[in-house]
Design a protein around this motif. Sequence first.
Motif, PDB file in Angstrom:
ATOM      1  N   ASN A  95      22.800   8.383  23.409  1.00  0.00           N
ATOM      2  CA  ASN A  95      23.483   7.613  22.282  1.00  0.00           C
ATOM      3  C   ASN A  95      24.006   8.632  21.325  1.00  0.00           C
ATOM      4  OD1 ASN A  95      23.231   4.927  22.448  1.00  0.00           O
ATOM      5  ND2 ASN A  95      21.238   4.679  22.199  1.00  0.00           N
TER       6      ASN A  95
ATOM      7  N   PRO B  10      23.406   2.310  32.020  1.00  0.00           N
ATOM      8  CA  PRO B  10      24.733   2.138  31.503  1.00  0.00           C
ATOM      9  C   PRO B  10      25.632   3.177  31.418  1.00  0.00           C
ATOM     10  CG  PRO B  10      22.815   1.295  30.101  1.00  0.00           C
ATOM     11  CD  PRO B  10      22.228   2.139  31.248  1.00  0.00           C
TER      12      PRO B  10
ATOM     13  N   THR C 186      30.296  -0.468  23.371  1.00  0.00           N
ATOM     14  CA  THR C 186      29.039   0.330  23.673  1.00  0.00           C
ATOM     15  C   THR C 186      28.372   0.476  22.466  1.00  0.00           C
ATOM     16  OG1 THR C 186      29.832   2.702  23.469  1.00  0.00           O
ATOM     17  CG2 THR C 186      29.949   1.819  25.505  1.00  0.00           C
TER      18      THR C 186
ATOM     19  N   TRP D  78      24.303  -0.107  22.683  1.00  0.00           N
ATOM     20  CA  TRP D  78      23.575   0.661  23.244  1.00  0.00           C
ATOM     21  C   TRP D  78      22.286   1.220  22.609  1.00  0.00           C
ATOM     22  CZ3 TRP D  78      26.117   4.422  27.242  1.00  0.00           C
ATOM     23  CH2 TRP D  78      26.903   3.670  28.153  1.00  0.00           C
TER      24      TRP D  78
ATOM     25  N   LEU E 278      19.320   0.684  25.178  1.00  0.00           N
ATOM     26  CA  LEU E 278      18.842   1.796  26.067  1.00  0.00           C
ATOM     27  C   LEU E 278      17.382   1.877  25.474  1.00  0.00           C
ATOM     28  CD1 LEU E 278      21.283   4.709  25.974  1.00  0.00           C
ATOM     29  CD2 LEU E 278      21.155   2.665  27.430  1.00  0.00           C
TER      30      LEU E 278
END
Length: 250
Positions: A91, A146, A219, A222, A226
């Motif tokens: 990230n 991802p 995204t 995320w 995640l």
Amino acid sequence: MIESYVKLTINNEIGYIEFSHPNRNSMPSDILSQLAKTIKEAGNNNTIKVIVLKSGGDRTFCAGASFNELIAIEDAKSGKTFFSGFANVINEMRKCPKLIIGRIQGKSVGGGVGLAAATDYCMATKYASIKLSELSIGIGPFVIEPAVTRKIGLPAMSQMTIDAETFFSAEFAKEKGLYADVFETTEELDEAVNTLATKLASYNPEALAKMKAVFWKDTEHWDTLLTDRAKISGELVLSKFTKKTLKRFR
């Protein structure tokens, strides 16, 4: 024994982030935490125009999760915390306003493939084969999926995940889009990485930042995704199958 480290070196407006661990550049929690922090710092440093992500040594780029730490996990909370380390690094790479070039000199396994996939442009040597071994030890590449799928597509990601004990060649990685180019030697790789980084450092940083935002469109979720994936891995690592399998690596 060489000590583990994460270091940032700035040269000609290029930020070189290098990580190292004596066990094939594996990633224990402290290295993951330092790496996420260093990427964030480099992204906020106005003297840096572009970032190069690399690892120490001339063999393995990154062996993924630290098996010693995986074996020591005894509850779901600590499991989620460990796998969140990879989530945090990916990230930070995603949100970093600077383009990140990956310099992959050797093999990558599991989380190492995730790191390569989370770069914006990645180059490698012919020795930089890749493997997603997680299913073979009873978990799965949930956190990195991802990033890997975004780079090489679901069919290739599924193939690697299912064929969990096979190293796929650097040419396979190039064909699927993980690597932009593959070189015969580390010297050729370094020359190409530095040439590209130098060119990018001379471009308009505002344009680079806005272009990176386009690359990573859709995204934004995320941060949550995640972390949720880390929870899945953190629970699976406690299974009898995984505990039994990991004991073979003591």
